[in-house]
Design an enzyme around this catalytic site. Structure first.
Site: not given
Ligand code: SAH
Length: 445
Positions: A156, A375, A402
Protein backbone atom coordinates in the site's frame (compact mmCIF):
# COMPACT_ATOMS: atom_id res chain seq x y z
CA UNK A 1 -29.67 -1.54 -11.70
CA UNK A 2 -27.07 -0.84 -14.38
CA UNK A 3 -27.25 1.76 -17.07
CA UNK A 4 -24.70 3.88 -18.86
CA UNK A 5 -24.80 7.65 -19.23
CA UNK A 6 -22.31 10.05 -20.77
CA UNK A 7 -21.46 13.12 -18.75
CA UNK A 8 -18.95 15.79 -17.80
CA UNK A 9 -17.48 16.22 -14.34
CA UNK A 10 -18.17 19.72 -13.04
CA UNK A 11 -17.13 19.42 -9.41
CA UNK A 12 -15.77 17.09 -6.71
CA UNK A 13 -17.96 15.91 -3.82
CA UNK A 14 -16.79 16.01 -0.21
CA UNK A 15 -16.05 12.27 -0.46
CA UNK A 16 -13.77 12.90 -3.45
CA UNK A 17 -16.16 11.65 -6.14
CA UNK A 18 -16.63 13.44 -9.46
CA UNK A 19 -19.96 15.32 -9.70
CA UNK A 20 -21.94 15.02 -12.95
CA UNK A 21 -25.36 16.56 -13.67
CA UNK A 22 -27.66 15.79 -16.58
CA UNK A 23 -30.54 18.17 -15.94
CA UNK A 24 -32.56 15.52 -14.09
CA UNK A 25 -30.13 13.78 -11.76
CA UNK A 26 -26.86 14.21 -9.90
CA UNK A 27 -24.26 11.47 -10.21
CA UNK A 28 -21.26 10.88 -7.93
CA UNK A 29 -18.57 9.07 -9.88
CA UNK A 30 -15.44 7.36 -8.53
CA UNK A 31 -12.18 8.34 -10.21
CA UNK A 32 -13.58 11.15 -12.35
CA UNK A 33 -12.08 14.61 -12.04
CA UNK A 34 -13.09 18.16 -12.92
CA UNK A 35 -13.29 18.78 -16.67
CA UNK A 36 -13.29 15.10 -17.61
CA UNK A 37 -15.91 13.44 -19.78
CA UNK A 38 -16.80 9.79 -19.54
CA UNK A 39 -19.27 7.00 -20.06
CA UNK A 40 -20.47 6.29 -16.57
CA UNK A 41 -21.85 3.02 -15.35
CA UNK A 42 -24.57 3.91 -12.84
CA UNK A 43 -24.52 1.41 -9.99
CA UNK A 44 -27.05 2.44 -7.38
CA UNK A 45 -28.86 5.43 -5.92
CA UNK A 46 -29.11 6.70 -2.38
CA UNK A 47 -31.15 9.64 -1.11
CA UNK A 48 -31.80 10.85 -4.66
CA UNK A 49 -28.15 10.78 -5.74
CA UNK A 50 -26.84 8.25 -8.27
CA UNK A 51 -23.47 6.57 -7.79
CA UNK A 52 -21.36 5.20 -10.59
CA UNK A 53 -17.96 4.40 -11.96
CA UNK A 54 -16.08 5.31 -15.12
CA UNK A 55 -16.66 2.92 -18.01
CA UNK A 56 -14.79 4.86 -20.70
CA UNK A 57 -12.91 8.15 -20.47
CA UNK A 58 -13.06 10.67 -23.33
CA UNK A 59 -11.60 13.97 -22.18
CA UNK A 60 -8.85 13.60 -19.57
CA UNK A 61 -7.89 16.13 -16.92
CA UNK A 62 -4.45 17.68 -17.40
CA UNK A 63 -3.81 16.69 -13.79
CA UNK A 64 -4.34 12.98 -14.36
CA UNK A 65 -1.35 10.74 -13.62
CA UNK A 66 -0.68 7.01 -13.55
CA UNK A 67 -1.43 5.88 -9.97
CA UNK A 68 1.43 4.17 -8.11
CA UNK A 69 -0.90 1.51 -6.73
CA UNK A 70 -2.23 -1.18 -9.07
CA UNK A 71 -5.45 -1.72 -7.11
CA UNK A 72 -6.15 1.95 -6.50
CA UNK A 73 -9.50 1.97 -8.32
CA UNK A 74 -10.72 -1.35 -6.88
CA UNK A 75 -9.74 -0.57 -3.29
CA UNK A 76 -11.35 2.88 -3.11
CA UNK A 77 -9.23 4.07 -0.18
CA UNK A 78 -7.27 6.60 -2.25
CA UNK A 79 -9.79 8.76 -4.08
CA UNK A 80 -7.09 11.12 -5.44
CA UNK A 81 -4.20 8.86 -6.41
CA UNK A 82 -5.00 9.36 -10.09
CA UNK A 83 -4.34 13.10 -10.03
CA UNK A 84 -1.08 14.90 -9.34
CA UNK A 85 -0.32 16.16 -5.86
CA UNK A 86 -0.68 19.87 -6.53
CA UNK A 87 -4.17 19.27 -7.95
CA UNK A 88 -5.03 17.25 -4.83
CA UNK A 89 -4.02 20.19 -2.66
CA UNK A 90 -6.05 22.59 -4.81
CA UNK A 91 -9.12 20.35 -4.46
CA UNK A 92 -8.71 20.37 -0.69
CA UNK A 93 -8.33 24.14 -0.45
CA UNK A 94 -11.39 24.53 -2.68
CA UNK A 95 -13.42 22.13 -0.51
CA UNK A 96 -12.69 24.14 2.63
CA UNK A 97 -13.37 27.47 0.90
CA UNK A 98 -16.67 26.29 -0.55
CA UNK A 99 -17.89 24.69 2.67
CA UNK A 100 -17.19 27.89 4.61
CA UNK A 101 -19.04 29.99 2.09
CA UNK A 102 -21.93 27.61 1.23
CA UNK A 103 -22.65 26.19 4.70
CA UNK A 104 -21.03 28.80 6.93
CA UNK A 105 -22.04 31.89 4.94
CA UNK A 106 -18.47 33.13 5.53
CA UNK A 107 -16.42 35.04 3.03
CA UNK A 108 -12.95 34.54 4.45
CA UNK A 109 -9.49 33.97 3.06
CA UNK A 110 -8.49 30.34 3.02
CA UNK A 111 -4.75 29.74 2.83
CA UNK A 112 -3.50 27.13 0.35
CA UNK A 113 -3.50 23.61 1.80
CA UNK A 114 -0.09 22.65 3.20
CA UNK A 115 1.17 19.46 1.61
CA UNK A 116 4.01 16.99 2.12
CA UNK A 117 7.31 16.92 0.25
CA UNK A 118 6.97 13.15 -0.18
CA UNK A 119 3.23 12.40 -0.08
CA UNK A 120 3.53 8.59 -0.10
CA UNK A 121 4.29 5.95 2.57
CA UNK A 122 3.32 8.25 5.41
CA UNK A 123 0.79 6.30 7.51
CA UNK A 124 2.04 4.92 10.82
CA UNK A 125 -0.91 2.58 11.22
CA UNK A 126 -2.07 -0.14 8.88
CA UNK A 127 -4.74 -2.75 9.49
CA UNK A 128 -5.60 -5.48 7.06
CA UNK A 129 -8.07 -8.35 7.11
CA UNK A 130 -6.75 -11.82 6.25
CA UNK A 131 -8.96 -14.17 4.31
CA UNK A 132 -9.05 -17.02 1.82
CA UNK A 133 -9.89 -16.36 -1.85
CA UNK A 134 -12.07 -18.52 -4.12
CA UNK A 135 -9.06 -20.65 -5.08
CA UNK A 136 -8.22 -21.34 -1.45
CA UNK A 137 -5.19 -18.99 -1.28
CA UNK A 138 -4.53 -16.94 1.84
CA UNK A 139 -4.93 -13.26 0.99
CA UNK A 140 -4.80 -9.95 2.85
CA UNK A 141 -5.62 -6.42 1.78
CA UNK A 142 -8.53 -4.03 2.05
CA UNK A 143 -12.23 -4.65 1.94
CA UNK A 144 -13.73 -3.40 -1.31
CA UNK A 145 -16.00 -0.38 -0.67
CA UNK A 146 -19.38 -1.46 0.77
CA UNK A 147 -18.41 -5.14 0.74
CA UNK A 148 -16.48 -7.81 2.56
CA UNK A 149 -14.53 -8.95 -0.45
CA UNK A 150 -10.78 -8.60 0.16
CA UNK A 151 -8.83 -6.75 -2.52
CA UNK A 152 -5.31 -8.17 -2.15
CA UNK A 153 -2.71 -5.44 -1.60
CA UNK A 154 0.98 -6.32 -1.63
CA UNK A 155 2.27 -2.82 -1.06
CA UNK A 156 0.00 0.00 0.00
CA UNK A 157 1.67 3.20 -1.17
CA UNK A 158 0.41 5.41 1.63
CA UNK A 159 1.60 3.18 4.44
CA UNK A 160 4.97 2.97 6.16
CA UNK A 161 7.19 0.84 3.94
CA UNK A 162 8.31 -1.35 6.82
CA UNK A 163 4.82 -2.84 7.14
CA UNK A 164 4.42 -4.49 3.73
CA UNK A 165 7.13 -7.15 3.97
CA UNK A 166 5.93 -8.08 7.48
CA UNK A 167 2.37 -8.55 6.23
CA UNK A 168 3.64 -10.70 3.37
CA UNK A 169 5.77 -12.86 5.67
CA UNK A 170 2.86 -13.32 8.07
CA UNK A 171 0.86 -14.67 5.16
CA UNK A 172 3.65 -17.09 4.24
CA UNK A 173 4.07 -18.22 7.87
CA UNK A 174 0.36 -18.72 8.34
CA UNK A 175 0.31 -20.99 5.28
CA UNK A 176 3.38 -22.92 6.39
CA UNK A 177 2.15 -23.39 9.92
CA UNK A 178 -1.45 -24.11 8.92
CA UNK A 179 -2.90 -21.42 11.15
CA UNK A 180 -6.58 -21.32 10.17
CA UNK A 181 -7.83 -18.04 8.73
CA UNK A 182 -11.08 -16.74 10.22
CA UNK A 183 -14.18 -17.14 8.09
CA UNK A 184 -16.64 -14.27 8.56
CA UNK A 185 -19.64 -16.36 7.53
CA UNK A 186 -19.08 -19.46 9.61
CA UNK A 187 -17.20 -17.80 12.49
CA UNK A 188 -14.60 -20.59 12.29
CA UNK A 189 -10.84 -20.12 12.02
CA UNK A 190 -8.41 -17.99 14.00
CA UNK A 191 -6.50 -15.14 12.33
CA UNK A 192 -8.77 -12.19 11.50
CA UNK A 193 -6.65 -9.07 11.06
CA UNK A 194 -3.08 -7.88 11.38
CA UNK A 195 -2.47 -4.37 12.58
CA UNK A 196 0.94 -2.74 12.39
CA UNK A 197 1.92 0.51 14.12
CA UNK A 198 5.26 2.11 13.40
CA UNK A 199 7.17 4.76 15.28
CA UNK A 200 8.62 7.57 13.19
CA UNK A 201 11.15 8.84 15.70
CA UNK A 202 12.18 5.63 17.47
CA UNK A 203 13.17 2.29 16.00
CA UNK A 204 10.03 0.67 17.31
CA UNK A 205 7.32 -1.31 15.54
CA UNK A 206 4.27 -3.13 16.88
CA UNK A 207 2.47 -6.09 15.31
CA UNK A 208 -1.03 -6.89 16.57
CA UNK A 209 -2.51 -10.25 15.65
CA UNK A 210 -6.29 -10.07 15.92
CA UNK A 211 -7.56 -13.58 16.54
CA UNK A 212 -10.88 -15.21 17.34
CA UNK A 213 -9.53 -17.20 20.30
CA UNK A 214 -6.59 -16.87 22.64
CA UNK A 215 -3.47 -19.03 22.19
CA UNK A 216 -3.52 -20.28 18.63
CA UNK A 217 -1.55 -23.49 17.92
CA UNK A 218 2.17 -22.98 17.32
CA UNK A 219 2.06 -19.46 18.76
CA UNK A 220 5.55 -19.58 20.33
CA UNK A 221 7.10 -20.82 17.13
CA UNK A 222 5.21 -18.21 15.08
CA UNK A 223 6.46 -15.36 17.25
CA UNK A 224 10.06 -16.64 17.27
CA UNK A 225 10.16 -17.08 13.50
CA UNK A 226 8.55 -13.72 12.77
CA UNK A 227 10.85 -11.76 15.10
CA UNK A 228 13.92 -13.51 13.64
CA UNK A 229 12.79 -12.63 10.13
CA UNK A 230 12.02 -9.06 11.19
CA UNK A 231 14.27 -7.81 13.99
CA UNK A 232 12.64 -4.38 13.50
CA UNK A 233 9.57 -5.72 15.34
CA UNK A 234 9.88 -4.58 18.95
CA UNK A 235 6.56 -5.89 20.26
CA UNK A 236 3.82 -8.36 19.29
CA UNK A 237 0.38 -8.34 20.89
CA UNK A 238 -2.44 -10.82 20.43
CA UNK A 239 -5.84 -9.13 20.53
CA UNK A 240 -8.82 -11.43 20.88
CA UNK A 241 -12.00 -10.52 19.06
CA UNK A 242 -14.48 -13.39 19.13
CA UNK A 243 -17.52 -11.32 18.20
CA UNK A 244 -19.23 -11.33 14.83
CA UNK A 245 -18.65 -7.65 14.14
CA UNK A 246 -17.06 -5.09 11.84
CA UNK A 247 -15.09 -3.61 14.73
CA UNK A 248 -11.50 -4.75 14.33
CA UNK A 249 -10.19 -4.92 17.89
CA UNK A 250 -11.65 -6.97 20.72
CA UNK A 251 -11.51 -6.37 24.47
CA UNK A 252 -8.87 -8.79 25.72
CA UNK A 253 -5.17 -8.80 24.93
CA UNK A 254 -2.03 -10.75 25.58
CA UNK A 255 1.48 -9.45 25.01
CA UNK A 256 3.41 -12.15 23.12
CA UNK A 257 6.70 -10.30 22.71
CA UNK A 258 8.27 -7.04 23.96
CA UNK A 259 6.60 -4.38 26.11
CA UNK A 260 3.16 -4.32 24.44
CA UNK A 261 3.43 -0.71 23.24
CA UNK A 262 5.64 1.56 21.14
CA UNK A 263 6.70 5.16 21.70
CA UNK A 264 6.73 8.07 19.31
CA UNK A 265 7.42 11.78 19.51
CA UNK A 266 5.53 14.90 18.50
CA UNK A 267 7.47 18.17 18.83
CA UNK A 268 9.86 16.80 21.50
CA UNK A 269 7.27 15.15 23.71
CA UNK A 270 7.15 11.37 23.88
CA UNK A 271 3.89 9.43 23.72
CA UNK A 272 3.19 5.81 24.42
CA UNK A 273 0.98 4.09 21.86
CA UNK A 274 -0.81 0.85 22.66
CA UNK A 275 -2.94 -1.26 20.33
CA UNK A 276 -6.11 0.81 20.56
CA UNK A 277 -4.83 4.32 21.39
CA UNK A 278 -5.99 7.09 19.12
CA UNK A 279 -2.87 8.59 17.63
CA UNK A 280 -2.56 10.84 14.58
CA UNK A 281 -1.64 8.68 11.58
CA UNK A 282 0.67 11.09 9.76
CA UNK A 283 3.75 11.67 11.94
CA UNK A 284 5.20 14.39 9.70
CA UNK A 285 2.09 16.46 9.09
CA UNK A 286 0.89 16.26 12.69
CA UNK A 287 3.80 18.51 13.60
CA UNK A 288 2.88 20.95 10.83
CA UNK A 289 -0.74 20.94 12.05
CA UNK A 290 0.07 21.38 15.73
CA UNK A 291 2.65 24.11 15.03
CA UNK A 292 0.13 26.08 12.97
CA UNK A 293 -2.47 25.70 15.73
CA UNK A 294 -0.16 26.56 18.62
CA UNK A 295 1.42 29.51 16.77
CA UNK A 296 -1.98 31.17 16.97
CA UNK A 297 -2.15 30.94 20.75
CA UNK A 298 -1.21 34.12 22.55
CA UNK A 299 0.93 32.65 25.30
CA UNK A 300 2.22 36.04 26.52
CA UNK A 301 -0.32 36.32 29.30
CA UNK A 302 0.25 32.73 30.47
CA UNK A 303 -3.33 31.71 29.64
CA UNK A 304 -5.51 28.95 31.04
CA UNK A 305 -6.13 26.71 28.02
CA UNK A 306 -8.90 24.16 27.49
CA UNK A 307 -7.90 21.26 25.22
CA UNK A 308 -11.28 19.84 24.27
CA UNK A 309 -11.67 16.48 22.48
CA UNK A 310 -8.09 15.88 23.53
CA UNK A 311 -7.48 12.23 22.55
CA UNK A 312 -4.31 11.08 24.33
CA UNK A 313 -3.58 14.66 25.36
CA UNK A 314 -1.01 15.49 22.68
CA UNK A 315 -1.96 19.11 21.92
CA UNK A 316 -2.65 20.04 25.55
CA UNK A 317 0.63 18.59 26.73
CA UNK A 318 2.57 20.54 24.12
CA UNK A 319 0.63 23.73 24.97
CA UNK A 320 1.21 23.23 28.70
CA UNK A 321 4.84 24.28 28.39
CA UNK A 322 3.80 27.87 27.74
CA UNK A 323 0.42 28.04 29.48
CA UNK A 324 -0.28 28.62 33.16
CA UNK A 325 -2.61 25.63 33.17
CA UNK A 326 -4.25 23.26 30.70
CA UNK A 327 -7.60 21.54 31.21
CA UNK A 328 -7.98 18.48 29.01
CA UNK A 329 -11.35 16.83 28.24
CA UNK A 330 -11.81 13.55 26.43
CA UNK A 331 -14.79 11.16 26.39
CA UNK A 332 -12.90 7.91 25.70
CA UNK A 333 -11.70 6.22 28.90
CA UNK A 334 -8.61 4.58 27.41
CA UNK A 335 -7.50 7.74 25.66
CA UNK A 336 -8.02 9.74 28.85
CA UNK A 337 -5.98 7.22 30.85
CA UNK A 338 -3.22 7.32 28.21
CA UNK A 339 -3.28 11.12 28.41
CA UNK A 340 -2.59 11.01 32.16
CA UNK A 341 0.26 8.56 31.63
CA UNK A 342 1.66 10.78 28.90
CA UNK A 343 1.70 13.72 31.31
CA UNK A 344 3.72 11.71 33.85
CA UNK A 345 6.09 10.44 31.19
CA UNK A 346 6.84 13.98 30.08
CA UNK A 347 6.94 15.45 33.61
CA UNK A 348 4.07 17.82 32.97
CA UNK A 349 2.36 18.97 36.17
CA UNK A 350 0.20 21.91 35.08
CA UNK A 351 -2.47 19.85 33.30
CA UNK A 352 -5.75 18.41 34.59
CA UNK A 353 -7.60 15.61 32.83
CA UNK A 354 -11.33 15.03 32.77
CA UNK A 355 -12.91 12.00 31.15
CA UNK A 356 -16.26 13.46 30.12
CA UNK A 357 -18.44 14.66 27.28
CA UNK A 358 -17.01 18.05 26.29
CA UNK A 359 -20.43 19.78 26.40
CA UNK A 360 -21.44 18.31 29.78
CA UNK A 361 -18.06 19.25 31.17
CA UNK A 362 -17.99 22.85 29.98
CA UNK A 363 -21.53 23.51 31.20
CA UNK A 364 -20.42 22.61 34.71
CA UNK A 365 -16.98 24.19 34.61
CA UNK A 366 -17.08 27.55 36.39
CA UNK A 367 -13.42 28.63 36.61
CA UNK A 368 -12.01 31.18 34.17
CA UNK A 369 -10.83 30.04 30.74
CA UNK A 370 -8.78 32.19 28.38
CA UNK A 371 -8.22 30.08 25.31
CA UNK A 372 -9.94 27.01 23.89
CA UNK A 373 -8.28 24.57 21.51
CA UNK A 374 -10.87 22.16 20.15
CA UNK A 375 -10.41 19.18 17.87
CA UNK A 376 -13.76 17.37 17.63
CA UNK A 377 -14.46 14.19 15.63
CA UNK A 378 -16.03 14.27 12.15
CA UNK A 379 -19.50 15.19 13.37
CA UNK A 380 -18.10 18.41 14.81
CA UNK A 381 -19.07 20.08 18.09
CA UNK A 382 -22.56 21.09 19.24
CA UNK A 383 -24.45 24.26 20.14
CA UNK A 384 -24.32 23.40 23.83
CA UNK A 385 -20.53 23.46 23.82
CA UNK A 386 -20.22 26.48 21.53
CA UNK A 387 -22.80 28.58 23.38
CA UNK A 388 -20.91 28.16 26.66
CA UNK A 389 -17.73 29.44 24.98
CA UNK A 390 -19.69 32.48 23.82
CA UNK A 391 -21.23 33.09 27.27
CA UNK A 392 -17.84 32.80 28.91
CA UNK A 393 -16.42 35.22 26.34
CA UNK A 394 -13.35 33.07 25.79
CA UNK A 395 -10.95 35.44 24.03
CA UNK A 396 -9.55 33.02 21.50
CA UNK A 397 -10.72 29.74 19.99
CA UNK A 398 -8.52 27.51 17.89
CA UNK A 399 -10.65 25.00 16.04
CA UNK A 400 -8.94 22.00 14.45
CA UNK A 401 -11.29 20.07 12.21
CA UNK A 402 -11.17 16.94 10.08
CA UNK A 403 -14.45 17.74 8.35
CA UNK A 404 -14.90 21.07 6.50
CA UNK A 405 -18.70 20.70 6.37
CA UNK A 406 -19.30 20.38 10.13
CA UNK A 407 -16.56 22.97 10.72
CA UNK A 408 -18.48 25.42 8.52
CA UNK A 409 -21.72 24.75 10.43
CA UNK A 410 -20.00 25.39 13.77
CA UNK A 411 -18.22 28.51 12.53
CA UNK A 412 -21.50 29.95 11.30
CA UNK A 413 -22.78 29.70 14.87
CA UNK A 414 -19.62 31.09 16.46
CA UNK A 415 -19.29 33.93 13.96
CA UNK A 416 -22.12 35.80 15.73
CA UNK A 417 -19.54 36.69 18.35
CA UNK A 418 -16.18 35.70 16.88
CA UNK A 419 -14.26 36.81 13.83
CA UNK A 420 -12.74 34.04 11.74
CA UNK A 421 -9.25 35.40 11.13
CA UNK A 422 -7.21 32.47 10.01
CA UNK A 423 -8.06 29.35 8.00
CA UNK A 424 -5.26 26.96 7.16
CA UNK A 425 -5.98 23.55 5.58
CA UNK A 426 -3.28 20.94 6.21
CA UNK A 427 -2.93 17.74 4.21
CA UNK A 428 -2.76 14.98 6.79
CA UNK A 429 -4.00 12.33 4.34
CA UNK A 430 -2.38 12.65 0.89
CA UNK A 431 -4.02 10.62 -1.92
CA UNK A 432 -7.38 10.71 -0.12
CA UNK A 433 -10.14 13.34 -0.13
CA UNK A 434 -9.76 14.05 3.60
CA UNK A 435 -8.53 17.43 4.76
CA UNK A 436 -7.70 18.85 8.16
CA UNK A 437 -8.17 22.57 8.88
CA UNK A 438 -6.83 24.90 11.57
CA UNK A 439 -9.02 27.94 12.27
CA UNK A 440 -8.21 30.91 14.49
CA UNK A 441 -11.20 32.79 15.98
CA UNK A 442 -11.10 35.94 18.07
CA UNK A 443 -13.78 37.48 20.28
CA UNK A 444 -15.22 40.52 18.48
CA UNK A 445 -14.61 43.78 20.33
N1 SAH B 1 -6.81 16.19 19.73
C1 SAH B 1 -6.47 14.79 19.58
C2 SAH B 1 -7.64 13.88 19.21
C3 SAH B 1 -8.61 14.35 18.17
S1 SAH B 1 -9.73 13.12 17.61
C4 SAH B 1 -5.30 14.62 18.64
O1 SAH B 1 -4.90 15.55 17.94
O2 SAH B 1 -4.73 13.53 18.59
C5 SAH B 1 -11.22 13.56 18.46
C6 SAH B 1 -11.31 13.05 19.87
O3 SAH B 1 -12.58 13.49 20.42
C7 SAH B 1 -11.32 11.53 20.00
O4 SAH B 1 -10.30 11.15 20.90
C8 SAH B 1 -12.72 11.21 20.58
O5 SAH B 1 -12.72 10.12 21.49
C9 SAH B 1 -13.07 12.49 21.29
N2 SAH B 1 -14.52 12.76 21.49
C10 SAH B 1 -15.55 12.40 20.66
N3 SAH B 1 -16.71 12.88 21.13
C11 SAH B 1 -16.44 13.55 22.27
C12 SAH B 1 -17.24 14.27 23.21
N4 SAH B 1 -18.55 14.39 23.04
N5 SAH B 1 -16.62 14.85 24.26
C13 SAH B 1 -15.28 14.74 24.43
N6 SAH B 1 -14.47 14.06 23.58
C14 SAH B 1 -15.04 13.48 22.51
Amino acid sequence: MTNIIRGKCIDISSEGKGVVKDGKHIYFVDGLFIGEEADIEVKYSRAGVYFGKVKKLYALSKDRIQPKCKVCTACGGCQYQQINYSAQLEYKTKRVKEALSRIGGLKVDVLPCLGMTEPYFYRNKIQMPYGVDRKGNVVYGFFKENSHEIIPVKECVIEDKRASSILWDIKELVKKMNIPIYNEDTGRGILRYVLIRTSYHYNELMVVLVTSTLNFPGQRNFVDTLTKLHPEITTIVENVNSRHTNVILGQSEKVLFGPGYIKDKILDLTFEISTSSFYQVNPIQVEVLYKKALNLVDFNKKPVVLDAYSGVGTIGLIASRNASKVISVEINKDASRNAKENAKRNNVNNIEFYCDDASDFIERYSDPLDIVIMDPPRKGSDERFLSVLMNKKVTQIIYISCNPETLARDLKYLSKQYSVDYVQPVDMFPMTAHVETVVGLYLKK
